[in-house]
Design an enzyme around this catalytic site. Sequence first.
Site, PDB file in Angstrom:
ATOM      1  N   ASP A  30      -6.523  -5.722   1.946  1.00 40.41           N
ATOM      2  CA  ASP A  30      -5.303  -4.905   1.719  1.00 40.41           C
ATOM      3  C   ASP A  30      -5.518  -3.566   1.163  1.00 40.41           C
ATOM      4  O   ASP A  30      -5.642  -3.797  -0.236  1.00 40.41           O
ATOM      5  CB  ASP A  30      -4.422  -5.526   1.894  1.00 40.41           C
ATOM      6  N   ASP A  69      -5.979  -0.789   7.521  1.00 41.85           N
ATOM      7  CA  ASP A  69      -5.864  -0.789   6.659  1.00 41.85           C
ATOM      8  C   ASP A  69      -5.848  -2.352   5.908  1.00 41.85           C
ATOM      9  O   ASP A  69      -6.002  -3.043   4.687  1.00 41.85           O
ATOM     10  CB  ASP A  69      -4.927  -0.148   5.934  1.00 41.85           C
ATOM     11  N   GLU A  70      -6.006  -3.046   6.788  1.00 40.42           N
ATOM     12  CA  GLU A  70      -6.337  -4.581   6.648  1.00 40.42           C
ATOM     13  C   GLU A  70      -7.184  -5.504   7.999  1.00 40.42           C
ATOM     14  O   GLU A  70      -6.607  -5.311   8.578  1.00 40.42           O
ATOM     15  CB  GLU A  70      -4.287  -5.185   6.631  1.00 40.42           C
TER      16      GLU A  70
END
Length: 505
Positions: free
Chosen positions: A11, A105-106
């Site tokens: 993350d 973003d993960e």
Amino acid sequence: MRTAPTILHLDMDAFFASAEQASKPSLRGKAVVVGGLGPRGVVATASYEARVFGVNSAMPMAQARRRAPNAAYLVPRFGLYREVSEQVMGLLRALSPLVEPLSLDEAFVDLEAGGTAWDDASARLAGAKLRADIRAVTGLTGSVGLAASKMLAKIASEQAKPDGLVLIEPGSERALLGPMPVRTLPGVGPATGDHLRRAGITTVEELAEAGEDELVRLLGKAHGHALFAMALAHDERPVVAERETKSVSVEDTYDVDIHDRVRVELEVQRLADRCVRRLRRAGLSGRTIVLKVRRYDFSTLTRSETLRGPTDDPGVVREAAARLLEGVDTTGGVRLLGVGVSGLADYTQEDLFAQAQAAAVGEPAADDHSADEPEGAVAEEAVPAERRWPSGHDVRHAEHGHGWVQGSGLGRVTVRFETPSSEPGRVRTFRTDDPQLEPADPLPLVERRPGGSAPGPGPAASEAATRGPEPKAGPHPAPGAQASSVPASRPKSRSGGVGDATSSP
């Protein structure tokens, strides 16, 4: 469940805001808020400096401004975020062929499938090296969680924030989960959490003690069985390398309700063109056109029409969206419009009837219109629109070089001239129609070597990869959740180079 912590969850830390700070030297270490800046805008991401003031994602922007009036408020630059995301996903795919992106973003990674990790030590090493490589390639930080299941890996990455690594040892899961609130578990949202609280269940341990039969009675068969298994730390969900895209859509929320029917129709046409551009970038087409309208009273209407075959023709999508709009009453005002396409396919069935009909009346077929230029653009060119300068977006001045917009209004635009690798720059103000000032593309956050590659990890990054993350201030990790401690000797692992991953908005 696995017997080794070989599921990795990454993350990125305050991704949008961190990218803006890396891009703008004058904002490093300062409160930054990214999101919609209009009266109805919401916070997309807040930097950790802004979170100190109570600013969080999904908060109304007006509330954020009251809490942090001196923060920098910026309009998102999704092109930059997608570019950085592609670099990060490339590093993940160098670790394993099984990478499951959840957002820009993960992502989850199955390290075992890539032969990158097989026990605690090798998993810690892979996680620490990944963090160092991300910093070297993008200049940003990410938090890593390692565990034997997806659920626990995500919990571990939350404990690792910001800029850390936490590994949950197999066998310690129940002790770790027990005191946590039920909202920690996947699938427990506000409504389910309130329902369980009314039944006297507030922690994961109480959830397990309630028993499977009681949870089925409270939540239903499917949800009750799944939640009980998770309370016992059982999560057999595999990492799925590719998720099938079910739809492509775009939507806009307007600062002031739109009452003019002609304006509504033009907005729908514009959204249809944007949607088609996304379709074409993804190499897709679709059969079902969807129109979304949120009216002045927050009531939301959705209308759809299914075509005879999949299309990526902007004219066909515009016409279908216009037909759907005909059946929607917008007299009270519209606050949101959206156009989407579902029933996706990787091929296009041409609408030969529509093309033949257009040829018969001497008009160009819909396919002849550029997807980037809506119909009516020629007529509108006679009245050039005022140039907009969104806060935070890149510009270039013929004399002063590259910079970014600090603000605009009253016919003026204020620009700070600096780059990711420069010192904090000077501020200058220009007329909004200054011919020497033009919009520009974002610059890379990390300078590239000749040939286009990013520099490899420097001394600091190499040291971080060897020793693991620094201990963080605050509470000690829960039992079994250990900060990274990497052994001096390393087994062989795959290189962390940047791949050719792509990401759609």
